[in-house]
Design a protein around this motif. Structure first.
Motif, short mmCIF file in Angstrom:
data_model
loop_
_atom_site.label_atom_id
_atom_site.label_comp_id
_atom_site.label_asym_id
_atom_site.label_seq_id
_atom_site.Cartn_x
_atom_site.Cartn_y
_atom_site.Cartn_z
N ILE A 105 95.59 13.77 91.50
CA ILE A 105 96.80 12.96 91.99
C ILE A 105 98.03 13.55 91.79
O ILE A 105 98.80 13.37 92.77
CB ILE A 105 96.71 11.50 90.90
N GLU A 106 98.27 14.21 90.68
CA GLU A 106 99.61 15.11 90.57
C GLU A 106 99.68 16.00 91.85
O GLU A 106 100.85 16.19 92.37
CB GLU A 106 99.74 15.81 89.25
N ASP A 107 98.63 16.58 92.35
CA ASP A 107 98.81 17.69 93.40
C ASP A 107 98.83 16.88 94.80
O ASP A 107 99.43 17.39 95.49
CB ASP A 107 97.56 18.61 93.29
N SER A 108 98.41 15.66 94.78
CA SER A 108 98.14 15.11 96.10
C SER A 108 99.16 14.20 96.35
O SER A 108 99.26 13.45 97.46
CB SER A 108 96.88 14.39 96.29
N ILE A 109 100.21 13.87 95.29
CA ILE A 109 100.87 12.69 95.50
C ILE A 109 101.82 12.66 96.67
O ILE A 109 102.09 11.66 97.31
CB ILE A 109 101.99 12.55 94.25
N GLY A 110 102.24 13.93 97.22
CA GLY A 110 102.99 13.95 98.37
C GLY A 110 102.33 13.51 99.47
O GLY A 110 103.11 12.98 100.42
N ARG B 7 105.04 18.40 93.22
CA ARG B 7 104.06 18.02 92.48
C ARG B 7 104.09 16.92 91.66
O ARG B 7 105.65 16.57 91.29
CB ARG B 7 103.61 19.20 91.65
N GLY B 8 103.47 15.90 91.22
CA GLY B 8 103.47 14.63 90.73
C GLY B 8 103.72 15.07 89.14
O GLY B 8 103.20 15.89 88.60
N ASP B 9 104.63 14.17 88.39
CA ASP B 9 104.42 14.31 87.05
C ASP B 9 103.95 12.94 86.40
O ASP B 9 104.83 11.95 86.29
CB ASP B 9 105.80 14.85 86.47
N PRO B 16 105.97 8.63 91.04
CA PRO B 16 104.99 7.67 91.86
C PRO B 16 103.40 7.89 91.36
O PRO B 16 102.80 7.01 91.51
CB PRO B 16 105.15 8.10 93.18
N SER B 17 103.22 9.09 91.04
CA SER B 17 101.83 9.35 90.60
C SER B 17 101.35 8.53 89.48
O SER B 17 100.13 8.03 89.35
CB SER B 17 101.93 10.83 90.15
N ARG B 18 102.29 7.95 88.85
CA ARG B 18 101.95 7.06 87.51
C ARG B 18 101.54 5.72 88.24
O ARG B 18 100.51 5.23 87.71
CB ARG B 18 103.17 6.90 86.70
#
Lengths: 118, 118
Positions: A105-110, B7-9, B16-18
């Motif tokens: 998810i963190e990697d693909s969020i974009g 990258r998301g955090d 948004p990843s959350r």
DNA sequence: CAGTATCCTCAATGATACTG
DNA sequence: CAGTATCATTGAGGATACTG
């Protein structure tokens, strides 16, 4: 020695596996478990790391996961008091599987469409 | 052509990843996604398969996951009306990762301590 | 069949204050 | 530090009825 050979069924509402799934995928459960993959942490460390969680919810989540046997609590009678939480062996199993998800998810969020809450 | 390199955090509450994590790990989200790994399903099929879900929650969950781009909805103008839900390519990615988790839980439930709800 | 619209309730969550 | 206790809120979730 035999552990139960019975397999769980998540599609049955009363199967205990459903409860366990709810615990580990709970709002804070995922983040707690994945955090502990990095090693034992103190209560206050988790509190700071997992931004947004309250004392109450962190405490409650830790207890639930302890009860499921995924987390262990070590108290050191020092002054000031020190308590550490760590993954048990089964805790490592779930946490690793959760981490595969969270990292994706963190990697693909974009590339994800509506990442909007609410 | 560039997808966001950002990258998301998950530890940042506003990332948004959350929200995406919350969607896919939601009570019914997990079961819907994993169910669709077996191929497209109609609304009523999912309703029957995922015992305990209500019309409202199933509908709401499907919409949320559609919005995130994990699920696609195909409506066939037949009589009676037929609608199918299926995973998108990114949906397959998350669903596969979720399935690894759910299968571990189903397999290990016998060895898990407090599988008790509440 | 495939949903939507309403109403309602309780439990999850959070803020605050306090304790060992 | 590491929590627990209490109270207030609200929104997730469910029951029911209705629509295209």
């Amino acid at each position: 020695m035999r552990a139960s050979r019975e397999r769980g069924d998540l599609y049955a509402p009363d199967c205990p596996s459903r409860a366990v799934l709810d615990h580990v995928t709970s709002r804070w459960g995922v983040l707690v478990l994945v955090s502990l993959l990095g090693g034992p942490h103190r209560f206050s460390e988790l509190r700071r790391l997992i931004v947004g969680v309250s004392d109450k919810m962190l405490s409650q989540t830790l207890k639930l996961l302890q009860h499921d046997g995924f987390i262990a609590r070590d108290a050191f009678l020092e002054m000031p008091l020190r308590v550490e939480y760590r993954l048990t062996s089964s805790g490592v199993q779930v946490a690793e599987r959760l981490a595969v998800l969270t990292e994706w998810i963190e990697d693909s969020i974009g590339a994800i469409e509506g990442a909007r809450p609410k």
